[in-house]
Design a protein around this motif. Structure first.
Motif, short mmCIF file in Angstrom:
data_model
loop_
_atom_site.label_atom_id
_atom_site.label_comp_id
_atom_site.label_asym_id
_atom_site.label_seq_id
_atom_site.Cartn_x
_atom_site.Cartn_y
_atom_site.Cartn_z
N MET A 191 0.84 -1.19 0.00
CA MET A 191 0.00 0.00 0.00
C MET A 191 0.88 1.25 0.00
O MET A 191 1.85 1.33 0.76
CB MET A 191 -0.91 0.00 1.23
N VAL A 192 0.53 2.21 -0.84
CA VAL A 192 1.28 3.45 -0.93
C VAL A 192 0.59 4.51 -0.07
O VAL A 192 -0.60 4.77 -0.24
CB VAL A 192 1.40 3.95 -2.38
N VAL B 96 37.68 -0.07 -6.59
CA VAL B 96 38.00 0.30 -7.98
C VAL B 96 37.69 1.77 -8.24
O VAL B 96 38.51 2.50 -8.81
CB VAL B 96 37.21 -0.60 -8.96
N MET B 97 36.50 2.22 -7.81
CA MET B 97 36.05 3.56 -8.16
C MET B 97 36.44 4.62 -7.12
O MET B 97 36.44 5.81 -7.42
CB MET B 97 34.52 3.56 -8.34
N GLY B 98 36.69 4.19 -5.89
CA GLY B 98 37.05 5.16 -4.86
C GLY B 98 35.88 5.66 -4.06
O GLY B 98 36.06 6.37 -3.08
N PHE B 99 34.66 5.32 -4.46
CA PHE B 99 33.48 5.70 -3.66
C PHE B 99 32.52 4.52 -3.63
O PHE B 99 32.53 3.65 -4.51
CB PHE B 99 32.79 6.95 -4.23
N ALA B 100 31.69 4.49 -2.59
CA ALA B 100 30.80 3.35 -2.37
C ALA B 100 29.45 3.57 -3.05
O ALA B 100 29.07 4.69 -3.38
CB ALA B 100 30.60 3.13 -0.87
N LEU B 101 28.73 2.46 -3.24
CA LEU B 101 27.40 2.52 -3.85
C LEU B 101 26.39 1.81 -2.95
O LEU B 101 25.96 0.69 -3.23
CB LEU B 101 27.43 1.85 -5.23
N PRO B 102 26.01 2.44 -1.83
CA PRO B 102 24.98 1.84 -0.98
C PRO B 102 23.63 1.82 -1.69
O PRO B 102 23.26 2.80 -2.34
CB PRO B 102 24.96 2.76 0.25
N LEU B 103 22.92 0.71 -1.59
CA LEU B 103 21.59 0.60 -2.19
C LEU B 103 20.57 1.05 -1.14
O LEU B 103 20.14 0.27 -0.29
CB LEU B 103 21.32 -0.84 -2.64
N PHE B 104 20.20 2.32 -1.20
CA PHE B 104 19.36 2.91 -0.16
C PHE B 104 18.02 3.35 -0.72
O PHE B 104 17.84 3.54 -1.92
CB PHE B 104 20.09 4.08 0.49
N HIS B 105 17.09 3.55 0.19
CA HIS B 105 15.76 4.06 -0.16
C HIS B 105 15.14 4.63 1.10
O HIS B 105 15.57 4.34 2.22
CB HIS B 105 14.88 2.95 -0.76
N ALA B 106 14.10 5.43 0.92
CA ALA B 106 13.39 6.00 2.07
C ALA B 106 11.96 6.36 1.65
O ALA B 106 11.10 5.51 1.56
CB ALA B 106 14.15 7.20 2.63
N ARG B 107 11.73 7.62 1.32
CA ARG B 107 10.39 8.07 0.96
C ARG B 107 10.46 8.86 -0.35
O ARG B 107 11.55 9.13 -0.88
CB ARG B 107 9.80 8.96 2.05
N GLY B 108 9.29 9.20 -0.87
CA GLY B 108 9.24 9.98 -2.09
C GLY B 108 8.84 11.42 -1.82
O GLY B 108 8.74 11.85 -0.66
N ILE B 109 8.59 12.16 -2.89
CA ILE B 109 8.22 13.58 -2.75
C ILE B 109 6.75 13.71 -2.37
O ILE B 109 6.39 14.49 -1.48
CB ILE B 109 8.49 14.32 -4.07
N PHE B 110 5.88 12.94 -3.01
CA PHE B 110 4.45 13.06 -2.77
C PHE B 110 3.86 11.87 -2.03
O PHE B 110 2.65 11.78 -1.85
CB PHE B 110 3.72 13.24 -4.11
N GLN B 111 4.70 10.91 -1.64
CA GLN B 111 4.23 9.76 -0.86
C GLN B 111 5.36 9.32 0.08
O GLN B 111 6.51 9.67 -0.11
CB GLN B 111 3.78 8.61 -1.78
#
Length: 335
Positions: free
Chosen positions: A2-3, A254-269
């Motif tokens: 549910m959104v 290799v790249m010198g910076f990390a790539l965390p797979l993150f999420h939280a909330r949106g702009i309108f939800q």
């Protein structure tokens, strides 16, 4: 799933806060790539005069991020940063005065996913750094990679950001009359992979370069702990040894910076997206550790000061954790 949508009657003030944070997230994740794209479009469109002038500028200005940068107070005073600060909100807390006759190396902990507390407190003029620490100028050090991006590098320096290289930190801490503060996120990109809510793991045991620089320049050490930094985003589970974590660590090397797979909330939800949660950030600046300048510090002197710094950081955390919602039984984990 549910959104949960945001109500339509949200006050304008809160909408402006959301817009301010959205542009910050966009700047952090995509603005550099957009700037590179614009540069390539100018090349493809054969705007040779513009390209030639900018390349000449880069040649003449290449070392500026390592020699103190080029901050622009007007940019740091933008009203958008006030709304950015109020979104969480971000607050800067002083525990003691810092004498502006000295230079300081501030260790910022933890990294978090996007280092919101460090940016809000040390790159904008809306959380009271100047009032709390008169006479001090903060310089937040970030990866050299960002200063290789055309156009983006100019914007980054306007915000008071400088390179995290040894040369850059040494330059900031070499001001004879004092008054400079070099802010380094000690855990670096690697620590962002542990930025889960409630996690208190700090990557610091094998990081002693900042100690050596402080000794060589005679810069006082100041631990800084940002409560709430790890609560802003959720990350896909990536425990040590997992396939995802192994891939992330290899990419980081290799790249010198990390790539965390993150999420939280949106702009309108409120159910999904890359916007951070509205969680308060309290950045507490600890007491300075006096450092006697030593031109050629021994490993024993470095280890001794490093241990003193860890004890000071631990004390800062323990003295303040109950004030900012950390359970009594939880403590910092040094790795």
């Amino acid at each position: 799933m549910m959104v949960e949508f945001a109500p339509l009657n949200i006050p304008l003030n809160r909408r402006l806060q959301t817009a301010a944070v959205f542009q910050w997230v966009f700047s952090f994740l995509l603005l550099a790539q957009c700037c590179v794209g614009i540069f390539l479009m100018l090349v493809l469109a054969r705007f040779w005069l513009v390209i030639a002038l900018y390349v000449l500028w880069l040649y003449l200005d290449w070392e500026t991020p390592q020699t103190g940068g080029r901050r622009w107070e007007w940019v740091q005073n933008w009203t958008v940063w006030k709304y950015f600060k109020d979104y969480f909100p971000i607050k800067l807390i002083k525990t003691t005065d810092l004498d502006p006759r000295y230079n300081y190396l501030m260790g910022f902990h933890p990294h978090g996913v996007l280092v919101a507390g460090a940016f809000g407190n040390f790159c904008t003029n809306h959380t009271g750094f100047k009032e709390l620490f008169p006479g001090l100028t903060p310089h937040l050090h970030i990866l050299p990679f960002w200063f290789r991006c055309p156009f983006f590098r100019e914007y980054a320096m306007c915000m008071g950001l400088v390179c995290s290289s040894k040369k850059s930190v040494t330059h900031v801490l070499s001001r004879e009359e004092g008054g400079n503060a070099a802010i380094i996120v000690i855990g670096g990109a690697e620590e962002s992979l542990d930025a889960h809510p409630g996690n208190l793991t700090l990557h610091i045991l094998n990081r002693k370069g900042f100690i050596k620089v402080a000794l060589k320049r005679g810069a006082h050490l100041v631990p800084v702990f940002s409560f709430g930094e790890n609560e802003l985003f959720l990350q896909v589970s990536n425990p040590k040894g997992s396939l995802l974590r192994t891939i992330q660590e290899r990419l980081q090397r290799v790249m010198g910076f990390a790539l965390p797979l993150f999420h939280a909330r949106g702009i309108f939800q409120y159910s999904f997206g890359l916007m951070p949660f509205r969680m308060p950030i309290h950045t507490v600046v600890g007491k300075p550790i006096p450092v006697l300048q030593t031109s050629n510090p021994t490993q024993e002197e470095i280890d001794e000061l490093h241990k003193k710094y860890l004890n000071s950081l631990q004390e800062l955390f323990e003295d303040n954790k109950e004030n900012y919602g950390v359970p009594e039984h939880k403590s910092l984990i040094f790795t």
